[in-house]
Design a protein around this motif. Structure first.
Motif, mmCIF file in Angstrom:
data_model
loop_
_atom_site.group_PDB
_atom_site.id
_atom_site.type_symbol
_atom_site.label_atom_id
_atom_site.label_comp_id
_atom_site.label_asym_id
_atom_site.label_seq_id
_atom_site.Cartn_x
_atom_site.Cartn_y
_atom_site.Cartn_z
ATOM 1 N N ALA A 175 0.817 -1.217 0.000
ATOM 2 C CA ALA A 175 0.000 0.000 0.000
ATOM 3 C C ALA A 175 0.850 1.266 0.000
ATOM 4 O O ALA A 175 0.369 2.341 -0.376
ATOM 5 C CB ALA A 175 -0.929 0.003 1.214
ATOM 6 N N ALA A 176 2.114 1.151 0.422
ATOM 7 C CA ALA A 176 2.992 2.323 0.490
ATOM 8 C C ALA A 176 4.409 1.926 0.077
ATOM 9 O O ALA A 176 5.354 2.034 0.865
ATOM 10 C CB ALA A 176 2.982 2.912 1.895
ATOM 11 N N TYR A 207 7.188 4.647 0.393
ATOM 12 C CA TYR A 207 7.463 4.973 1.792
ATOM 13 C C TYR A 207 8.382 3.910 2.415
ATOM 14 O O TYR A 207 9.373 4.235 3.069
ATOM 15 C CB TYR A 207 6.159 5.077 2.575
ATOM 16 C CG TYR A 207 6.369 5.397 4.041
ATOM 17 C CD1 TYR A 207 6.526 6.710 4.466
ATOM 18 C CD2 TYR A 207 6.424 4.380 4.996
ATOM 19 C CE1 TYR A 207 6.730 7.010 5.808
ATOM 20 C CE2 TYR A 207 6.633 4.670 6.339
ATOM 21 C CZ TYR A 207 6.789 5.986 6.734
ATOM 22 O OH TYR A 207 7.008 6.266 8.058
ATOM 23 N N TYR A 208 8.040 2.655 2.230
ATOM 24 C CA TYR A 208 8.858 1.589 2.805
ATOM 25 C C TYR A 208 10.254 1.563 2.186
ATOM 26 O O TYR A 208 11.242 1.336 2.886
ATOM 27 C CB TYR A 208 8.170 0.229 2.649
ATOM 28 C CG TYR A 208 7.245 -0.107 3.796
ATOM 29 C CD1 TYR A 208 7.695 -0.787 4.925
ATOM 30 C CD2 TYR A 208 5.910 0.274 3.757
ATOM 31 C CE1 TYR A 208 6.847 -1.085 5.975
ATOM 32 C CE2 TYR A 208 5.047 -0.022 4.812
ATOM 33 C CZ TYR A 208 5.526 -0.701 5.919
ATOM 34 O OH TYR A 208 4.687 -0.991 6.974
ATOM 35 N N ALA A 209 10.357 1.803 0.894
ATOM 36 C CA ALA A 209 11.671 1.813 0.246
ATOM 37 C C ALA A 209 12.569 2.890 0.854
ATOM 38 O O ALA A 209 13.763 2.672 1.091
ATOM 39 C CB ALA A 209 11.520 2.031 -1.255
ATOM 40 N N ALA A 210 11.986 4.059 1.128
ATOM 41 C CA ALA A 210 12.756 5.162 1.701
ATOM 42 C C ALA A 210 13.045 4.956 3.183
ATOM 43 O O ALA A 210 13.915 5.627 3.751
ATOM 44 C CB ALA A 210 12.008 6.476 1.498
ATOM 45 N N LEU A 211 12.321 4.034 3.793
ATOM 46 C CA LEU A 211 12.487 3.786 5.224
ATOM 47 C C LEU A 211 13.841 3.169 5.554
ATOM 48 O O LEU A 211 14.331 3.305 6.674
ATOM 49 C CB LEU A 211 11.364 2.859 5.711
ATOM 50 C CG LEU A 211 11.346 2.465 7.179
ATOM 51 C CD1 LEU A 211 11.110 3.685 8.068
ATOM 52 C CD2 LEU A 211 10.257 1.410 7.423
ATOM 53 N N SER A 225 7.470 12.573 1.321
ATOM 54 C CA SER A 225 7.777 11.202 1.754
ATOM 55 C C SER A 225 6.544 10.463 2.269
ATOM 56 O O SER A 225 6.560 9.234 2.358
ATOM 57 C CB SER A 225 8.865 11.215 2.834
ATOM 58 O OG SER A 225 8.378 11.769 4.049
ATOM 59 N N VAL A 226 5.496 11.185 2.608
ATOM 60 C CA VAL A 226 4.286 10.541 3.130
ATOM 61 C C VAL A 226 3.105 10.696 2.175
ATOM 62 O O VAL A 226 1.957 10.500 2.556
ATOM 63 C CB VAL A 226 3.921 11.092 4.527
ATOM 64 C CG1 VAL A 226 5.015 10.771 5.535
ATOM 65 C CG2 VAL A 226 3.671 12.600 4.488
ATOM 66 N N ALA A 227 3.393 11.025 0.914
ATOM 67 C CA ALA A 227 2.330 11.281 -0.061
ATOM 68 C C ALA A 227 1.440 10.063 -0.285
ATOM 69 O O ALA A 227 0.249 10.200 -0.585
ATOM 70 C CB ALA A 227 2.933 11.734 -1.386
ATOM 71 N N GLU A 228 2.005 8.853 -0.144
ATOM 72 C CA GLU A 228 1.212 7.638 -0.352
ATOM 73 C C GLU A 228 0.248 7.358 0.792
ATOM 74 O O GLU A 228 -0.704 6.610 0.628
ATOM 75 C CB GLU A 228 2.135 6.424 -0.475
ATOM 76 C CG GLU A 228 2.998 6.401 -1.704
ATOM 77 C CD GLU A 228 3.981 5.248 -1.646
ATOM 78 O OE1 GLU A 228 4.084 4.516 -2.644
ATOM 79 O OE2 GLU A 228 4.641 5.084 -0.611
ATOM 80 N N LEU A 229 0.524 7.936 1.944
ATOM 81 C CA LEU A 229 -0.255 7.640 3.141
ATOM 82 C C LEU A 229 -1.508 8.500 3.183
ATOM 83 O O LEU A 229 -1.594 9.543 2.555
ATOM 84 C CB LEU A 229 0.586 7.875 4.393
ATOM 85 C CG LEU A 229 1.955 7.201 4.419
ATOM 86 C CD1 LEU A 229 2.659 7.501 5.734
ATOM 87 C CD2 LEU A 229 1.851 5.704 4.186
#
Length: 326
Positions: free
Chosen positions: A95-96, A99-103, A168-172
């Motif tokens: 779903a994100a 985001y997870y890749a950048a984490l 960085s949180v655009a998907e959320l």
């Protein structure tokens, strides 16, 4: 100290009953030395190894076998209480994905905050000599908990601290977008959960809204005393200009068992931030502490509230609104 030990034992038996375990219990996390608490980050590397191996055709199996099954005792607790299974984890990642890749880069920084966390532990020992110090486990979960406490230790969901900027949180969406924080907030959530570990009420008690809010807000307040920061500072930014109105609304509901308008709402909060009960509990606790002549005794009393309405009255918190009206 005896009360704390009994609480830990009660926590242990609850965990085993819920999980169906009947094996030999581990040693209670009854460690009075802050320097002996372990800060465990091995599960972060384990997650990224699984992440690199996972493909659409095998991701459920890879995350299950290479991450969840191989993880620390802290990850096993987080799996039981927050993740559930590899399907839930994969759903969150899918779903994100950006985001997870950048984490990855952000999660690698957790090690940098170990000295700051240890300093908070030592500060707690100074202001509350009866403090005990569990191990802290850093994990990657499915974006439903920044931190939680079990008998086995403090469990911190690193994925809730991957924000770098607005993009960085655009998907959320909803609660996740407003709740994720920057990695530098990690010491503050650890401090909050560490205070929960000290509290002698709240874990099994059937608390009303006032009790639950004091439980969370008290952890925020003392956590801030020892760490210098508050993981819920965004609530204060919203609530400070609206403090009186929020109090009047809260007061109407504070003796009810229903906490759904103030706590743990997630995406269901409407027209205002979720979890404003943390803020109200913080402000009451802050007022109580500021009034106290003996600050160490006040810390003990905050951690062992026996009558929530009496605590509220002793705090003098409501009085300031009466003064404003004169």
């Amino acid at each position: 100290m005896k009360q704390v030990f009994l609480l830990i034992l009660a926590t242990f038996f609850s965990v085993n009953l819920v999980s169906g375990q009947d094996n030999k219990p581990a040693e209670p996390m009854f460690n009075p030395n802050p320097e002996k608490a372990q800060i465990v980050t091995s599960d972060i590397a384990l997650f990224w190894r699984a992440y690199d191996l996972a493909k659409p055709e095998n991701n459920l199996i890879i995350y299950r076998d290479e991450y969840l099954k191989k993880g620390s005792i802290g990850l096993q607790e987080f799996l039981r209480s927050k993740i559930g299974n590899s399907c839930n984890l994969v759903t969150a990642i899918d779903a994100a994905p950006k985001y997870y890749a950048a984490l990855r880069a952000q999660s690698a920084k957790v090690e940098n905050y170990k000295p700051q966390m240890l300093a908070s532990f030592k500060k707690l020992k100074e202001i509350y000599p009866d403090a005990i110090f569990p191990n802290v486990y850093f994990l990657v979960g499915r974006m439903n908990a920044g931190g939680t406490v079990t008998f086995k230790g403090l469990l911190i969901g690193v994925e809730m601290y991957g924000k770098t900027d607005a993009a960085s949180v655009a998907e959320l969406s909803g609660w996740k977008k407003s709740s994720v924080g920057k990695i530098e907030r990690i010491p503050f959530i650890v401090a909050h959960e560490l205070i929960h570990y000290q509290q002698k009420y709240g874990l099994f008690d059937d608390l009303n809204l006032l009790g639950r809010s004091l439980h969370e807000g008290g952890a925020d307040f003392i956590g801030e005393l020892i760490s210098g920061g508050n993981d819920n500072r965004q609530l204060h930014e919203y609530a400070n200009p609206r403090e009186k109105q929020l109090w009047l609304e809260f007061k109407k509901e504070m003796n009810n068992k229903d906490t759904s308008n103030w706590l743990y709402q997630g995406d269901e909060a409407k027209d205002k931030p979720a979890d404003l009960g943390y803020y109200v509990g913080y402000k009451i606790t802050e007022s109580y502490y500021k009034r106290a002549k003996d600050k160490k005794q006040a810390i003990k009393e905050i951690l062992d509230i026996k009558d929530f309405n009496a605590f509220l009255k002793a705090s003098g918190y409501e009085e300031k609104f009466s003064v404003e009206e004169r």
